[in-house]
Each structure stands twice: as C-alpha cells, then as structure tokens.
Enzyme design. Structure first.
Site, PDB file in Angstrom:
ATOM      1  CG  ASN A 213      -0.213  -0.165   2.514  1.00  0.00           C
ATOM      2  OD1 ASN A 213       0.593   0.687   2.878  1.00  0.00           O
ATOM      3  ND2 ASN A 213      -0.473  -1.259   3.231  1.00  0.00           N
ATOM      4  CG  ASP A 282      -7.236  -4.779   5.361  1.00  0.00           C
ATOM      5  OD1 ASP A 282      -6.855  -4.798   6.549  1.00  0.00           O
ATOM      6  OD2 ASP A 282      -7.646  -3.744   4.798  1.00  0.00           O
ATOM      7  CE  LYS A 292       9.112 -11.563 -14.255  1.00  0.00           C
ATOM      8  NZ  LYS A 292      10.081 -10.748 -15.004  1.00  0.00           N
ATOM      9  CG  PHE A 327      -3.108   5.714  13.198  1.00  0.00           C
ATOM     10  CD1 PHE A 327      -2.794   6.916  12.587  1.00  0.00           C
ATOM     11  CD2 PHE A 327      -2.552   5.431  14.434  1.00  0.00           C
ATOM     12  CE1 PHE A 327      -1.938   7.817  13.197  1.00  0.00           C
ATOM     13  CE2 PHE A 327      -1.684   6.321  15.050  1.00  0.00           C
ATOM     14  CZ  PHE A 327      -1.382   7.523  14.431  1.00  0.00           C
ATOM     15  CE  LYS A 341      -9.023   0.315  12.398  1.00  0.00           C
ATOM     16  NZ  LYS A 341      -8.151   0.886  11.340  1.00  0.00           N
ATOM     17  CE  LYS A 345     -10.676  -3.490  13.465  1.00  0.00           C
ATOM     18  NZ  LYS A 345      -9.657  -3.382  12.413  1.00  0.00           N
TER      19      LYS A 345
END
Length: 407
Positions: A213, A282, A292, A327, A341, A345
C-alpha cells in the site's frame, strides 16, 4: 517542541557564521521566535541584514545602541529569552564567559540572563584541544552551560579533526530533545514501555512481485521519535520504509503481515502503551509462487485470503490498564468509520485522517487528524508537520491516562 519558544541566537566571528543563517531559518520553521546578537567580528563574515531578513527582528551588534529609551537592550533581551544559543561559539567567547567578562552586547546579555545557555563551539582542532579552551569549557559546564558538541571532519583551515560546528538541523534536534526531556517527567509517557508499529507490509506473489500500500511510515517514525524524546522506552516495529529509525529506539524490521503479527505478539505483553499506526495488508495471496509468473495473453487472477487483524487481536487480549491506540485512514465518512472501529476493536483511542487529500496522509510530511477516545473526548488537529501531530497524539494519550489511569 520549539513552537512559541523565544530564542536569542548569539553569532561569533568565525567562518562557520554562515551556518548561523541556516540555523536561524530552521528555528523559525520549527516555530521559534528568534532574535540575533552578533559580535563585531561576526559582522566581518556575514551581514546583520541577513539575520534581520530571516528573523524579522532587528539585529543587535552594539551595547551602546539603545533602540528604546525606556529599555536597556541587553537586559531586555536577557529577560525575554527562553533559551540563548551561541552558534558558532569561538574560543574567545568561551574564554570570556568562563571568566565572567562582559565587554560587548553578547557577553553582557549572557551574564544578565537566567535562561539556559547552549554553546555550539566551532574552531580549529588544535584550538579546540588546547588545555585552556578545554579548561574553560569544563568551567562553563560546571556553571550549567549546555554544550552542543562540535563535529569531526574537514575544517576550513585545512585541518581534519574535531571543531566543525554541528549542522543546523542537528542543533535544532538537540534543542527539541532537550525541551522534551525537561517536560518529560511531567508527562505520562515518561518511563513507560511503548510499542509502535509503522509503515506498510508487503505480501509476496512471486519472487518478482508483491502487494503493498502507499504507507511511507512517516507518521509511525514521528511517533517513535516523539515518544522517545518524552522519556518513553520505545520499541518500533516497521514494515519496509525509507525512514531512518530514531536514536534510542529499539527497532524491529518486518516484511509481511504475518511477520508484523508475530513481532507485535512477542512484545505486546510487556507494553504499557501500544500505538498501531502501521498500514497492514488486509489480504494476501493464498498461493505464493516460487518462480516468476511469465506474461500471458490472457488475464491473470490471484485468489486472496484475509490476514489476521492485528489491532482486533490486540483489543481482544488487552490487559488491564494497557492503553491501545489505533489509526483509521479513510476516504469518506471518516468520523463514522473511526467511531465504529474504536468500539468494535476495544480501543482506548483512535486517530483518524482522510486520505487522498493533497498535502496530508500517505507520503506527505504533514497530516491533519481527528482523535477520538473511549471516554468520549475528541480533538481535531489542523494540518501540521507529522512530528507536531505525533506530540499532539502523545499529549492526548497522556491526558487519557490521567483521566482513566493505567497499569
């Protein structure tokens, strides 16, 4: 840490005086209010106008020039300063101060101030090592003057050795850390075990490719630096990042979400505060290819499976009094998703920000955040450098501990 600080910068007559201009600029950028005093010799190397333009204040060069009849300039400056920094400090200035001499604007101000004095020496290596200079520096240290050590390297005179003025950015960092240390024992971060995660993870597809990311790790590394400066015992677990780990931090490098999970689990039990700022994948490929994958004419589909939600796992196993901070980087409905969240959590605090905006979020040096807490407090922090945001977050954690206690 220097925001709003009133700093008097004393500039002595040495070739390193040009660096004092850069130091002035960096102090201003750090939020300090800077006034400059120059010795007569310093004006031979660089003009007062340079410092006037950078500081937006008049520059003081002569004890007998009194701009305001109602004030004695060197006493006014001595009382005004939160800190006085001498950079560069010559052997001559160090000798004068060590022996209580006051024959110009700078030395009279130094003898009149009650503010902490910082000296950054700059001179030839042989001068620096001379017994008289070393004796004078020892005297000043015993008097409470704080020295910002000279660097080693190639000197303007052609010698190689110790005596080069510390770089302006290093002087600013030193002052920030000193300021933080002075505040540390009045902050709930002090002496606590703090675990921070940062950066992205990489999930391998084959030996040439991986999923990742946009996280740069800048926010997590800023948090680690700020927490360490406030006296925390910091462990930083980071995915791949180009950032340099802060000094004094225990650093653990990981690659994948599974690596991050295992590292976090091995350190979480001993942590008083856990701040999970890492952007962990995730999903990961179900199958990792050992060779490859060659280009084909047809499309290529990769089946993915969920990774372990590290933050949720930490929330489920959170110990009594342990502080857990997450975060939430969202593109829309930032506050709504962050509140969900926070509750789902079992977090004590969540830091939310909107990604996709210019000048904030991933890879940016700045951010703007919304901080939400379990005890229903919230704070919006306007756009600011990530290190400043980090101090704001740690300040809110400290306030939360005062309100709710910690182990």
């Amino acid at each position: 840490m220097l925001k709003g600080q009133k700093i008097v910068l004393g500039v002595c007559g040495g070739i390193a005086a040009y660096k004092a201009a850069a130091l002035t600029s960096k102090l201003i950028q750090a939020g300090a209010n800077v006034k400059v005093i120059m010795t007569k010799s310093a004006t031979e190397f660089i003009t007062p106008l340079t410092f006037q333009a950078l500081s937006r204040h008049e520059v003081y060069t002569d004890t007998f020039i009194e701009p305001k009849a109602s004030e004695i300039a060197h006493i006014e400056l001595a009382d005004w300063a939160d800190k006085i920094i001498i950079a560069p400090a010559t052997a001559n200035l160090i000798a004068k101060l060590a022996n209580g001499l006051a024959d110009d604007m700078l030395t009279t101000t130094l003898l009149a101030t009650k503010a902490p004095v910082y000296i950054a020496p700059a001179m030839n290596v042989n001068m620096y090592n001379h017994k008289a200079v070393q004796r004078n520096m020892t005297t000043l240290k015993e008097d409470g003057v704080i020295f910002i050590d000279a660097d080693e390297g190639f000197l303007a005179c052609g010698w190689v050795g110790k005596g080069r003025l510390a770089e302006p950015e290093d002087i600013v960092e030193f002052l920030e850390e000193e300021t933080a240390r002075n505040l540390a024992q009045h902050n709930e971060i002090y002496n606590r075990n703090i675990l921070i995660t940062a950066g992205p993870t990489q999930e391998q597809i084959d030996p040439a490719r991986y999923f990742t990311n946009y996280s740069s790790g800048k926010m997590g590394y800023a948090l680690a630096k700020a927490a360490r400066s406030l006296g925390g015992k910091v462990t930083l677990i980071s995915g791949p990042s180009s950032q340099t780990p802060p000094k004094g931090v225990s650093f653990i490098s990981v690659t994948s979400a599974q690596d991050m999970l295992e590292a976090v689990q091995s350190h979480s039990q001993d942590s008083d505060i856990i701040i999970k700022s890492a952007a962990v994948a995730d999903y990961k490929p179900i199958q990792t290819l050992q060779q490859k994958q060659k280009k084909k004419m047809s499309n290529w589909s990769i089946e993915m499976e969920k990774t372990t939600d590290i933050l949720a796992a930490l929330g489920n196993q959170k110990q009594e009094g342990q502080i857990l901070v997450g975060f939430a980087a969202e593109t829309d409905q930032v506050e709504q998703y962050a509140r969900g969240k926070l509750e789902k959590k079992h977090l004590d605090m969540i830091v939310a920000n909107q990604i996709g905006q210019e000048g904030t979020g991933f890879h940016s040096d700045s951010n703007e955040v919304l901080i939400l807490t379990k005890d229903e407090r919230q704070k919006r922090v306007s756009k600011a450098p990530k290190l400043e945001i980090a101090y704001e977050i740690l300040n809110e954690i400290s306030h939360y501990i005062v309100r709710n206690g910690s182990r």
